[in-house]
Design a protein around this motif. Structure first.
Motif, PDB file in Angstrom:
ATOM      1  N   LYS A 124     -14.988   8.829  -2.195  1.00  0.00           N
ATOM      2  CA  LYS A 124     -16.415   8.486  -2.089  1.00  0.00           C
ATOM      3  C   LYS A 124     -16.640   7.068  -1.605  1.00  0.00           C
ATOM      4  O   LYS A 124     -17.690   6.748  -1.047  1.00  0.00           O
ATOM      5  N   ALA A 125     -15.709   6.183  -1.869  1.00  0.00           N
ATOM      6  CA  ALA A 125     -15.881   4.785  -1.432  1.00  0.00           C
ATOM      7  C   ALA A 125     -14.521   4.136  -1.236  1.00  0.00           C
ATOM      8  O   ALA A 125     -13.558   4.454  -1.948  1.00  0.00           O
ATOM      9  N   LEU A 126     -14.480   3.255  -0.246  1.00  0.00           N
ATOM     10  CA  LEU A 126     -13.274   2.487   0.040  1.00  0.00           C
ATOM     11  C   LEU A 126     -13.693   1.042   0.223  1.00  0.00           C
ATOM     12  O   LEU A 126     -14.676   0.762   0.925  1.00  0.00           O
ATOM     13  N   ARG A 127     -12.960   0.139  -0.383  1.00  0.00           N
ATOM     14  CA  ARG A 127     -13.357  -1.269  -0.274  1.00  0.00           C
ATOM     15  C   ARG A 127     -12.082  -2.114  -0.188  1.00  0.00           C
ATOM     16  O   ARG A 127     -11.244  -2.059  -1.084  1.00  0.00           O
ATOM     17  N   PRO A 128     -11.946  -2.894   0.903  1.00  0.00           N
ATOM     18  CA  PRO A 128     -10.757  -3.760   0.956  1.00  0.00           C
ATOM     19  C   PRO A 128     -10.872  -4.876  -0.079  1.00  0.00           C
ATOM     20  O   PRO A 128     -11.907  -5.539  -0.158  1.00  0.00           O
ATOM     21  N   ASP A 132      -4.096  -6.231   2.128  1.00  0.00           N
ATOM     22  CA  ASP A 132      -3.259  -5.031   1.986  1.00  0.00           C
ATOM     23  C   ASP A 132      -3.566  -4.206   0.730  1.00  0.00           C
ATOM     24  O   ASP A 132      -2.789  -3.311   0.387  1.00  0.00           O
ATOM     25  N   ILE A 133      -4.667  -4.489   0.059  1.00  0.00           N
ATOM     26  CA  ILE A 133      -5.016  -3.667  -1.110  1.00  0.00           C
ATOM     27  C   ILE A 133      -6.422  -3.100  -0.935  1.00  0.00           C
ATOM     28  O   ILE A 133      -7.374  -3.829  -0.644  1.00  0.00           O
ATOM     29  N   LEU A 134      -6.516  -1.788  -1.105  1.00  0.00           N
ATOM     30  CA  LEU A 134      -7.806  -1.099  -0.986  1.00  0.00           C
ATOM     31  C   LEU A 134      -8.244  -0.615  -2.360  1.00  0.00           C
ATOM     32  O   LEU A 134      -7.425  -0.119  -3.132  1.00  0.00           O
ATOM     33  N   HIS A 183      -6.580   0.935  -7.278  1.00  0.00           N
ATOM     34  CA  HIS A 183      -6.258  -0.097  -6.283  1.00  0.00           C
ATOM     35  C   HIS A 183      -4.958   0.333  -5.610  1.00  0.00           C
ATOM     36  O   HIS A 183      -3.957   0.536  -6.302  1.00  0.00           O
ATOM     37  N   ILE A 184      -4.986   0.446  -4.311  1.00  0.00           N
ATOM     38  CA  ILE A 184      -3.785   0.937  -3.634  1.00  0.00           C
ATOM     39  C   ILE A 184      -3.308  -0.070  -2.592  1.00  0.00           C
ATOM     40  O   ILE A 184      -4.015  -0.382  -1.634  1.00  0.00           O
ATOM     41  N   ARG A 185      -2.105  -0.570  -2.846  1.00  0.00           N
ATOM     42  CA  ARG A 185      -1.528  -1.553  -1.921  1.00  0.00           C
ATOM     43  C   ARG A 185      -0.760  -0.843  -0.810  1.00  0.00           C
ATOM     44  O   ARG A 185      -0.072   0.152  -1.064  1.00  0.00           O
ATOM     45  N   LYS A 186      -0.897  -1.354   0.395  1.00  0.00           N
ATOM     46  CA  LYS A 186      -0.176  -0.755   1.511  1.00  0.00           C
ATOM     47  C   LYS A 186       1.305  -1.112   1.382  1.00  0.00           C
ATOM     48  O   LYS A 186       1.662  -2.292   1.345  1.00  0.00           O
ATOM     49  N   VAL A 187       2.138  -0.080   1.284  1.00  0.00           N
ATOM     50  CA  VAL A 187       3.584  -0.294   1.178  1.00  0.00           C
ATOM     51  C   VAL A 187       4.188   0.061   2.526  1.00  0.00           C
ATOM     52  O   VAL A 187       4.036   1.198   2.985  1.00  0.00           O
ATOM     53  N   HIS A 197      -4.402   3.690   4.649  1.00  0.00           N
ATOM     54  CA  HIS A 197      -4.836   2.442   5.292  1.00  0.00           C
ATOM     55  C   HIS A 197      -5.016   2.588   6.805  1.00  0.00           C
ATOM     56  O   HIS A 197      -5.599   1.717   7.437  1.00  0.00           O
ATOM     57  N   GLN A 198      -4.514   3.685   7.356  1.00  0.00           N
ATOM     58  CA  GLN A 198      -4.469   3.868   8.802  1.00  0.00           C
ATOM     59  C   GLN A 198      -5.843   4.104   9.425  1.00  0.00           C
ATOM     60  O   GLN A 198      -6.109   3.709  10.545  1.00  0.00           O
ATOM     61  N   ALA A 199      -6.738   4.808   8.722  1.00  0.00           N
ATOM     62  CA  ALA A 199      -8.031   5.194   9.301  1.00  0.00           C
ATOM     63  C   ALA A 199      -9.057   5.260   8.180  1.00  0.00           C
ATOM     64  O   ALA A 199      -8.710   5.111   7.006  1.00  0.00           O
ATOM     65  N   ASP A 200     -10.303   5.486   8.566  1.00  0.00           N
ATOM     66  CA  ASP A 200     -11.352   5.598   7.555  1.00  0.00           C
ATOM     67  C   ASP A 200     -11.210   6.954   6.855  1.00  0.00           C
ATOM     68  O   ASP A 200     -11.459   7.997   7.462  1.00  0.00           O
ATOM     69  N   ARG A 201     -10.810   6.948   5.621  1.00  0.00           N
ATOM     70  CA  ARG A 201     -10.549   8.198   4.897  1.00  0.00           C
ATOM     71  C   ARG A 201     -11.718   8.607   4.000  1.00  0.00           C
ATOM     72  O   ARG A 201     -11.538   9.464   3.112  1.00  0.00           O
ATOM     73  N   LEU A 202     -12.853   8.019   4.217  1.00  0.00           N
ATOM     74  CA  LEU A 202     -14.032   8.401   3.426  1.00  0.00           C
ATOM     75  C   LEU A 202     -14.275   9.906   3.582  1.00  0.00           C
ATOM     76  O   LEU A 202     -14.261  10.424   4.694  1.00  0.00           O
ATOM     77  N   GLY A 203     -14.483  10.606   2.495  1.00  0.00           N
ATOM     78  CA  GLY A 203     -14.727  12.052   2.555  1.00  0.00           C
ATOM     79  C   GLY A 203     -13.460  12.878   2.507  1.00  0.00           C
ATOM     80  O   GLY A 203     -13.537  14.110   2.383  1.00  0.00           O
ATOM     81  N   ALA A 204     -12.290  12.249   2.585  1.00  0.00           N
ATOM     82  CA  ALA A 204     -11.031  13.026   2.541  1.00  0.00           C
ATOM     83  C   ALA A 204     -10.857  13.659   1.155  1.00  0.00           C
ATOM     84  O   ALA A 204     -11.298  13.110   0.149  1.00  0.00           O
TER      85      ALA A 204
END
Ligand code: FES
Length: 372
Positions: A124-128, A132-134, A183-187, A197-204
């Motif tokens: 529903k929401a993504l916020r940097p 490297d952490i979303l 909170h998800i860090r890019k590994v 982190h690659q693309a806008d995953r809103l709604g996935a």
């Protein structure tokens, strides 16, 4: 009939007796002892569920089990001689009896065992939060009850089938029981985090199962010391929010380790917690790789170097920590040297594939923390 005639062996379910627990539980030959105990509300301590941390060790007193991983690198010689096993990695092959060191059967501990559920969810929401952490918010098709500090498994059906484990980054909110935040860090090289982190995953669409873990706030008046690094902020933040909601009056010092100022985040949340905290609350970021000539005037170095320096009454504290194993191992050593007993040192260690036996990875069993 032939089985009866020739004394065919019982294949379960088997009776499992746990020292101190009045009623035996049942466990079939395909169920791990830890899962059976948690299902019946018995709070055996555990963390990773994959044979990587040793938290779930129990002493087998009677009976036979099948062990799925090598425990020798986790348990001491003394424990191996005393027949300790990893309850998350053993299935019964007969009726058995075991003992759990320091099994906490208090109402508080039992209340922390929640029903394990699987939920379908939508991002529903993504916020940097940093480079490297979303922060990712997921609306689920039903509630998932959990205790602050615990974690859930997540996968993306049809895209990434392997589950990954992430700590809840906020305390449970009964008004929004279907919403969870991580909170998800890019590994680098981590398929799940790279996908995210690659693309806008809103709604996935994602699938969640949980909750898991026994990292949680214990009641008490002792001062708290918290230590975290990287996305280890998430469960500590949830614990602190829970402490505020519970009206905790104890003092708290929180040392957060990061590389540079670019890796600092949740500072507004910490300010908010400080403003509501009833005792003294100090949030101290410590930077390990900040350029010498920057405008940073705070502590530089490793968080462990500042534990004794910043916390005058360290020996009286209860500790809560989350982060990478080297950081936590060093911190545990400092805390023990300071005189804090192991009972008051609570932690949630990130584990990655290097900590897991091949069988676990092959069996698609998840692991905890910043794991890809
Ligand atoms: Fe069993 Fe970690 S919970 S080894």
């Amino acid at each position: 009939m032939f089985g009866k005639l020739f004394g065919k062996k019982k294949t379960g379910p088997h009776m499992v007796r746990i020292e101190g627990v009045a009623k035996p539980i049942e466990c079939d030959e395909k169920t791990f002892l830890l899962s059976a105990a948690l299902r019946d509300g018995i709070p055996i301590p555990y963390s990773c569920r994959v044979g990587g941390c040793g938290t779930c060790k129990v002493q087998l007193l009677e009976g036979k089990v099948k062990e799925f991983t090598d425990k020798t690198y986790l348990l001491s010689q003394e424990e191996l001689r005393a027949n300790y096993i990893l309850s998350c990695q053993c299935q019964p092959r007969s009726d058995i009896r075991f003992r759990v060191d320091g099994l906490d059967l208090s109402a508080e501990a039992q209340a922390s065992v929640h029903q394990l559920v699987t939920r379908q969810g939508v991002i529903k929401a993504l916020r940097p939060l940093t480079h490297d952490i979303l922060e990712i918010s997921i609306e689920m098709d039903g509630p998932m009850e959990y205790t602050a500090g615990e974690y859930a498994d997540m996968r993306v059906p049809g895209v990434l089938e392997e589950f990954r484990s992430y700590s809840f980054a906020a305390r449970p909110d009964p008004q929004r029981a279907n919403l969870v935040v991580f909170h998800i860090r890019k590994v680098p090289g981590g398929s799940f985090t790279e996908w995210l982190h690659q693309a806008d995953r809103l709604g996935a669409r994602v699938e969640l199962r949980g909750p898991f873990g026994d990292f949680r706030l214990r009641s008490g008046a002792a001062p708290m010391v918290c230590v975290a690094g990287g996305s280890g902020m998430a469960p500590i933040k949830a614990l602190l929010e829970q402490a505020v909601a519970d009206g905790a009056q104890r003092d708290c010092t929180y040392l957060f380790g990061a590389r540079t100022q670019n890796d600092l985040y949740c500072q507004d949340d910490m300010a908010q917690i400080a403003s509501q905290w009833k005792g003294t609350f100090r949030f101290i970021p410590v930077l390990s790789n900040e350029p010498e000539d920057s405008d940073w005037t705070g502590p530089r170095g490793l968080v462990t170097e500042f534990l004794s320096r910043e916390v005058a009454d360290l020996a009286t504290c209860h500790a809560y920590m989350c982060g990478p194993p080297p950081m936590l191992d060093a911190a545990i050593e400092v805390l023990k040297q300071a005189g804090i007993s192991a009972d008051h040192i609570h932690f949630d260690k990130f584990l990655d594939k290097s900590h897991l036996a091949k069988t676990q990875v092959a069996n698609n069993i998840p692991h905890v923390g910043e794991n890809g």
